[in-house]
Scaffold this motif. Sequence first.
Motif, mmCIF file in Angstrom:
data_model
loop_
_atom_site.group_PDB
_atom_site.id
_atom_site.type_symbol
_atom_site.label_atom_id
_atom_site.label_comp_id
_atom_site.label_asym_id
_atom_site.label_seq_id
_atom_site.Cartn_x
_atom_site.Cartn_y
_atom_site.Cartn_z
ATOM 1 N N LEU A 69 0.833 -1.210 0.000
ATOM 2 C CA LEU A 69 0.000 0.000 0.000
ATOM 3 C C LEU A 69 0.864 1.255 0.000
ATOM 4 C CD1 LEU A 69 -2.839 -0.999 2.494
ATOM 5 C CD2 LEU A 69 -3.003 -0.735 0.003
ATOM 6 N N LEU A 70 1.933 1.236 0.770
ATOM 7 C CA LEU A 70 2.836 2.392 0.790
ATOM 8 C C LEU A 70 3.451 2.617 -0.579
ATOM 9 C CD1 LEU A 70 4.600 1.752 4.218
ATOM 10 C CD2 LEU A 70 2.779 3.398 3.730
ATOM 11 N N LEU A 71 3.870 1.531 -1.224
ATOM 12 C CA LEU A 71 4.447 1.640 -2.565
ATOM 13 C C LEU A 71 3.405 2.102 -3.576
ATOM 14 C CD1 LEU A 71 6.756 -1.506 -2.718
ATOM 15 C CD2 LEU A 71 7.456 0.899 -2.640
ATOM 16 N N SER A 72 2.199 1.589 -3.466
ATOM 17 C CA SER A 72 1.142 1.991 -4.380
ATOM 18 C C SER A 72 0.928 3.500 -4.323
ATOM 19 C CB SER A 72 -0.158 1.258 -4.033
ATOM 20 O OG SER A 72 -1.196 1.644 -4.898
ATOM 21 N N GLY A 73 0.808 4.040 -3.128
ATOM 22 C CA GLY A 73 0.627 5.480 -2.981
ATOM 23 C C GLY A 73 1.808 6.265 -3.520
ATOM 24 N N ALA A 74 3.007 5.803 -3.225
ATOM 25 C CA ALA A 74 4.202 6.500 -3.695
ATOM 26 C C ALA A 74 4.281 6.475 -5.224
ATOM 27 C CB ALA A 74 5.460 5.870 -3.090
ATOM 28 N N PHE A 75 3.957 5.334 -5.816
ATOM 29 C CA PHE A 75 3.960 5.242 -7.285
ATOM 30 C C PHE A 75 2.896 6.147 -7.896
ATOM 31 C CE2 PHE A 75 5.820 0.712 -6.964
ATOM 32 C CZ PHE A 75 7.114 1.169 -7.175
ATOM 33 N N PHE A 76 1.719 6.207 -7.278
ATOM 34 C CA PHE A 76 0.671 7.092 -7.802
ATOM 35 C C PHE A 76 1.119 8.554 -7.750
ATOM 36 C CE2 PHE A 76 -2.847 3.862 -6.639
ATOM 37 C CZ PHE A 76 -2.787 3.279 -7.889
ATOM 38 N N VAL A 77 1.712 8.968 -6.640
ATOM 39 C CA VAL A 77 2.180 10.357 -6.511
ATOM 40 C C VAL A 77 3.250 10.660 -7.555
ATOM 41 C CG1 VAL A 77 3.435 11.967 -5.016
ATOM 42 C CG2 VAL A 77 1.569 10.595 -4.068
ATOM 43 N N ALA A 78 4.261 9.802 -7.631
ATOM 44 C CA ALA A 78 5.340 10.031 -8.598
ATOM 45 C C ALA A 78 4.802 9.991 -10.024
ATOM 46 C CB ALA A 78 6.442 8.985 -8.408
ATOM 47 N N GLY A 79 3.894 9.075 -10.290
ATOM 48 C CA GLY A 79 3.312 8.982 -11.622
ATOM 49 C C GLY A 79 2.566 10.243 -12.015
ATOM 50 N N MET A 80 1.794 10.792 -11.086
ATOM 51 C CA MET A 80 1.076 12.034 -11.385
ATOM 52 C C MET A 80 2.038 13.182 -11.653
ATOM 53 S SD MET A 80 -2.298 12.219 -8.960
ATOM 54 C CE MET A 80 -1.687 11.433 -7.474
ATOM 55 N N VAL A 81 3.066 13.269 -10.850
ATOM 56 C CA VAL A 81 4.038 14.352 -11.029
ATOM 57 C C VAL A 81 4.721 14.231 -12.389
ATOM 58 C CG1 VAL A 81 6.220 15.307 -10.182
ATOM 59 C CG2 VAL A 81 4.394 14.751 -8.562
ATOM 60 N N PHE A 82 5.192 13.039 -12.705
ATOM 61 C CA PHE A 82 5.915 12.857 -13.971
ATOM 62 C C PHE A 82 4.987 12.894 -15.181
ATOM 63 C CE2 PHE A 82 9.216 10.915 -11.199
ATOM 64 C CZ PHE A 82 10.276 11.719 -11.583
ATOM 65 N N PHE A 83 3.881 12.151 -15.141
ATOM 66 C CA PHE A 83 2.996 12.066 -16.295
ATOM 67 C C PHE A 83 2.270 13.389 -16.513
ATOM 68 C CE2 PHE A 83 -1.004 11.150 -18.443
ATOM 69 C CZ PHE A 83 -0.588 10.379 -19.514
ATOM 70 N N SER A 84 1.443 13.758 -15.556
ATOM 71 C CA SER A 84 0.648 14.979 -15.723
ATOM 72 C C SER A 84 1.534 16.213 -15.747
ATOM 73 C CB SER A 84 -0.394 15.079 -14.611
ATOM 74 O OG SER A 84 -1.300 13.991 -14.688
ATOM 75 N N GLY A 85 2.502 16.261 -14.852
ATOM 76 C CA GLY A 85 3.383 17.422 -14.788
ATOM 77 C C GLY A 85 4.124 17.669 -16.085
ATOM 78 N N SER A 86 4.605 16.598 -16.717
ATOM 79 C CA SER A 86 5.323 16.789 -17.982
ATOM 80 C C SER A 86 4.375 17.258 -19.084
ATOM 81 C CB SER A 86 6.048 15.509 -18.395
ATOM 82 O OG SER A 86 5.133 14.466 -18.687
ATOM 83 N N LEU A 87 3.146 16.753 -19.094
ATOM 84 C CA LEU A 87 2.180 17.213 -20.095
ATOM 85 C C LEU A 87 1.837 18.690 -19.894
ATOM 86 C CD1 LEU A 87 -0.219 14.149 -20.398
ATOM 87 C CD2 LEU A 87 1.513 14.919 -22.032
ATOM 88 N N TYR A 88 1.681 19.098 -18.645
ATOM 89 C CA TYR A 88 1.403 20.515 -18.370
ATOM 90 C C TYR A 88 2.566 21.378 -18.846
ATOM 91 C CZ TYR A 88 -2.027 18.496 -15.084
ATOM 92 O OH TYR A 88 -3.039 17.779 -14.499
ATOM 93 N N PRO A 100 10.105 12.417 -22.959
ATOM 94 C CA PRO A 100 10.288 11.045 -22.472
ATOM 95 C C PRO A 100 9.889 10.846 -21.007
ATOM 96 C CG PRO A 100 12.247 11.813 -23.645
ATOM 97 C CD PRO A 100 11.344 12.994 -23.469
ATOM 98 N N VAL A 101 9.688 11.919 -20.273
ATOM 99 C CA VAL A 101 9.275 11.802 -18.872
ATOM 100 C C VAL A 101 7.825 11.327 -18.776
ATOM 101 C CG1 VAL A 101 8.889 13.129 -16.749
ATOM 102 C CG2 VAL A 101 10.949 13.523 -18.104
ATOM 103 N N LEU A 104 7.397 7.568 -18.586
ATOM 104 C CA LEU A 104 7.912 7.118 -17.292
ATOM 105 C C LEU A 104 6.831 7.291 -16.222
ATOM 106 C CD1 LEU A 104 10.102 6.176 -15.325
ATOM 107 C CD2 LEU A 104 10.912 8.543 -15.231
ATOM 108 N N GLY A 105 6.139 8.420 -16.268
ATOM 109 C CA GLY A 105 5.033 8.641 -15.325
ATOM 110 C C GLY A 105 3.940 7.605 -15.503
ATOM 111 N N GLY A 106 3.655 7.246 -16.745
ATOM 112 C CA GLY A 106 2.655 6.208 -17.000
ATOM 113 C C GLY A 106 3.065 4.865 -16.416
ATOM 114 N N VAL A 107 4.341 4.530 -16.554
ATOM 115 C CA VAL A 107 4.853 3.277 -15.985
ATOM 116 C C VAL A 107 4.724 3.303 -14.463
ATOM 117 C CG1 VAL A 107 6.954 1.901 -15.633
ATOM 118 C CG2 VAL A 107 6.373 2.745 -17.917
ATOM 119 N N LEU A 108 4.993 4.439 -13.853
ATOM 120 C CA LEU A 108 4.856 4.557 -12.399
ATOM 121 C C LEU A 108 3.402 4.389 -11.964
ATOM 122 C CD1 LEU A 108 7.352 7.489 -11.829
ATOM 123 C CD2 LEU A 108 7.598 5.151 -10.951
#
Length: 125
Positions: A69-88, A100-101, A104-108
């Motif tokens: 559960l801890l990893l799931s939350g951490a992956f979701f946070v990092a994924g949002m930052v990398f995926f959505s943040g890079s698109l913004y 290319p970031v 990577l966010g999608g994989v996270l």
Amino acid sequence: MAKLYLLLAALFGASGVALGAFAAHGLRDKVAESLLEAFKTGVQYQMVHTLALFGVALLIQSRGERLSLLLSGAFFVAGMVFFSGSLYALTLGGPRWLGPVTPLGGVLMIAGWIALFVAAVNFSR
């Protein structure tokens, strides 16, 4: 960790609504349609994963701080930052090396769902 994930979910949720409104009202007719669509995709994925993070926080609160559960939350946070943040950033004229970031966010994000699956499998144990 449950409190941190709840706080982050609230921040991601509020910023997702604000960014969605910005896309609808502030970016229309100012950026190319393809960039606007990319921005909207970032908002959509941010909001979906905000709800997932909220759910993970509630599960941590009820089931305890299990590693999956801890990893799931951490992956979701990092994924949002990398995926959505890079698109913004790309939509708003950020450097091209951010391209290319995004995957990577999608994989996270996928890793977050897999970790949540592992947590669910182990709930009866």
